[in-house]
Design an enzyme around this catalytic site. Structure first.
Site, short mmCIF file in Angstrom:
data_model
loop_
_atom_site.label_atom_id
_atom_site.label_comp_id
_atom_site.label_asym_id
_atom_site.label_seq_id
_atom_site.Cartn_x
_atom_site.Cartn_y
_atom_site.Cartn_z
N ALA A 1 1.43 1.37 -7.88
CA ALA A 1 1.40 -0.07 -7.66
C ALA A 1 1.58 -0.94 -8.89
O ALA A 1 2.01 -2.09 -8.78
CB ALA A 1 0.08 -0.44 -6.98
N ALA A 2 1.18 -0.47 -10.08
CA ALA A 2 1.20 -1.35 -11.26
C ALA A 2 2.62 -1.81 -11.58
O ALA A 2 3.57 -1.04 -11.39
CB ALA A 2 0.61 -0.61 -12.45
N GLY B 1 1.70 -4.55 -9.93
CA GLY B 1 1.18 -5.24 -8.76
C GLY B 1 2.15 -6.17 -8.05
O GLY B 1 1.76 -6.84 -7.09
N GLY B 2 3.40 -6.22 -8.49
CA GLY B 2 4.36 -7.14 -7.87
C GLY B 2 4.54 -6.89 -6.38
O GLY B 2 4.55 -7.83 -5.58
N LYS B 3 4.69 -5.63 -6.02
CA LYS B 3 4.93 -5.32 -4.60
C LYS B 3 3.64 -5.35 -3.79
O LYS B 3 3.65 -5.76 -2.63
CB LYS B 3 5.66 -3.98 -4.49
CG LYS B 3 7.05 -4.03 -5.15
CD LYS B 3 7.76 -2.70 -5.11
CE LYS B 3 9.10 -2.81 -5.86
NZ LYS B 3 8.91 -3.04 -7.30
N ASP C 1 -2.85 3.50 -8.87
CA ASP C 1 -2.09 3.81 -10.07
C ASP C 1 -2.87 4.82 -10.90
O ASP C 1 -4.11 4.88 -10.83
CB ASP C 1 -1.78 2.58 -10.90
CG ASP C 1 -0.57 2.80 -11.81
OD1 ASP C 1 0.56 2.58 -11.34
OD2 ASP C 1 -0.76 3.23 -12.97
N ASP D 1 -4.56 9.98 -9.54
CA ASP D 1 -3.29 10.68 -9.45
C ASP D 1 -3.02 10.88 -7.97
O ASP D 1 -3.76 11.61 -7.29
CB ASP D 1 -3.37 12.03 -10.17
CG ASP D 1 -2.04 12.78 -10.18
OD1 ASP D 1 -1.19 12.50 -9.30
OD2 ASP D 1 -1.87 13.65 -11.04
N CYS E 1 14.03 1.67 -9.39
CA CYS E 1 14.91 0.70 -10.06
C CYS E 1 15.90 1.44 -10.95
O CYS E 1 16.18 1.02 -12.07
CB CYS E 1 14.11 -0.33 -10.85
SG CYS E 1 13.08 0.35 -12.18
#
Length: 447
Positions: free
Chosen positions: A265-266, A268-270, A288, A315, A385
């Site tokens: 998640a880090a 945290g944008g999504k 995360d 993890d 990405c």
């Protein structure tokens, strides 16, 4: 150290990058905090540091062709001064050639290279004379090597793009990644609206453009300085997120009241986008591996004033208590970042084919682990990405081959059509879609 000015600061930053293998953005930010420069000089420093870092292969080739000694036999600090001068002569038309030569010679004198200042003068003037007759850069005949050298990439990256794109499009992609990145905002619909943010920015003469594929997306059309000083930042009206990254949460399509798990998640944008799309109801579990990165998620949650997100440090390959708990699960996997090279000046030099293979194995493990968290009938989204097929298509295909209970979701959102591949994956090509490079796919779980 000599009195700091723009070029002296660039020289010191490039020394740090080359001596200590420091990331270019880290070194740049550290030095800009240490020295007092006006806004114009800060802009020049940023342009030179990032530009020289991106173009290092091309600049090294020019130095090798123009200087009498081979590149490897020249002092490192002399090569830095050559690079600063040649980059300005080649790419910054607003600085007169005479000024570039004078400031480069002075830079040599000020940094213990007095005896070589004449060499600096000679190489830069030789480049200027050669440029009057045409481009002095000598290029190889091989297409991959020619593109890689002329746009300054490692051969292997360009070779990989050529397996997916025609030569002309590969060159467009090379050019696109050498441009400064745009900044996109995602409006937080829990705190504001697209219209309200547009108006607030317009009142400060900041031009924006709506993103065609994101109902919450605005692109800043000019440089704006410190983002935290823009209207609405403190109130949580918006966050920075590229348009292509915004598409991932729309593909996941979270619904109010559901349990959503964001596996990687880090920062945290999504996770925050998912919470916004759910009306900040239900539960978003943001995982995360690193505590320091989870702190960044928490900071973003607090600024955006969202209450439905819970974080955990773990993890994800070891997590068992989430088995069968998620209505929808997102695996936005760690990757090589080859779709965001314009945002990371040294990214092209830090990745290797070997690292890509290591990441591909990790991505497979993360996807396999997170799949167990999905309820029967639920949705699993995998995204990266990067543009490398080994991290994208191969990971997704291997997952399908080893998990017959899963299939690619046949329901394609309306935004997805321009990015759809024949296999049913979504792939954002920057030179075609004017966004970061991204890959994403949604899987259905039959159970």
């Amino acid at each position: 150290m000599p009195e700091p000015n723009a070029r002296q600061t660039v020289y010191c930053i490039l020394q740090d990058i080359q001596r200590y293998d420091t990331y270019s953005d880290v070194a740049l930010n550290r030095w800009l905090k240490k020295v007092e420069l006006n806004a114009l000089d800060r802009g020049l420093v940023t342009e030179l540091v990032y530009g020289i870092t991106r173009k290092q292969r091309l600049l090294d080739a020019l130095i090798s062709q123009l200087a009498r000694k081979p590149l490897e036999k020249q002092p490192r600090d002399l090569r830095i001064i050559f690079s600063i001068g040649l980059y300005q002569l080649r790419y910054l038309d607003n600085i007169p050639g005479g000024t570039v030569v004078y400031t480069s010679v002075e830079l040599a004198k000020q940094n213990g290279l007095q005896a070589l200042s004449g060499v600096v003068n000679g190489v830069l003037r030789q480049y200027m004379r050669s440029r009057e007759k045409g481009d002095p850069l000598k290029l190889p005949d091989s297409v991959p090597q020619r593109l890689a050298l002329s746009h300054s990439y490692p051969d292997w990256i360009v070779e990989q793009w050529l397996t997916q794109l025609p030569e002309a499009e590969t060159e467009q992609l090379c050019e696109w990644f050498n441009r400064p990145p745009s900044i996109d905002l995602r409006v937080n619909i829990q705190q504001s609206s697209l219209e309200e943010v547009e108006t607030a920015l317009s009142e400060q003469d900041i031009a924006t453009q709506r993103l065609p594929h994101s109902p919450q997306g605005l692109r800043l059309m000019e440089k704006v300085g410190a983002l935290h000083q823009l209207p609405g930042f403190e109130q949580g009206w918006w966050t920075v997120q590229d348009g292509s990254a915004q598409l991932v949460s729309y593909l996941l399509d979270p619904q109010p009241g559901e349990v959503i798990i964001d596996a990687c998640a880090a920062p945290g944008g999504k996770s925050t986008h998912i919470a916004e799309l759910m009306g900040d109801t239900g539960r978003v579990i943001a995982c995360d591996l690193h505590r320091s990165r989870v702190k960044r998620i928490i900071h973003n949650i607090q600024r955006l004033q969202l209450t439905s997100i819970r974080t955990r440090v773990d993890d994800i390959r070891q997590i068992k208590d989430l088995t069968g708990k998620g209505d929808r699960v997102l695996v936005d996997a760690p990757c090589s970042g080859l779709g965001t090279l314009h945002r990371h000046a040294d990214g092209r030099w830090r990745q290797t084919p070997e690292l890509v293979e290591e990441l591909s194995q990790l991505q497979q493990e993360l996807l396999n682990a997170a799949a167990a968290w999905v309820k029967p009938g639920g949705i699993l989204v995998y995204s990266t990405c990067t543009l490398h097929p080994h991290e994208n298509e191969r990971v997704a295909t291997q997952f399908l081959n080893t998990h017959p209970e899963w299939q690619i979701s046949p329901e394609i959102p309306s935004f997805a059509t321009p990015f759809l591949t024949p296999e049913g994956f979504l792939k954002v090509w920057p030179h075609q879609h004017q966004m970061d490079g991204f890959f994403m796919v949604a899987f259905n779980y039959a159970g």
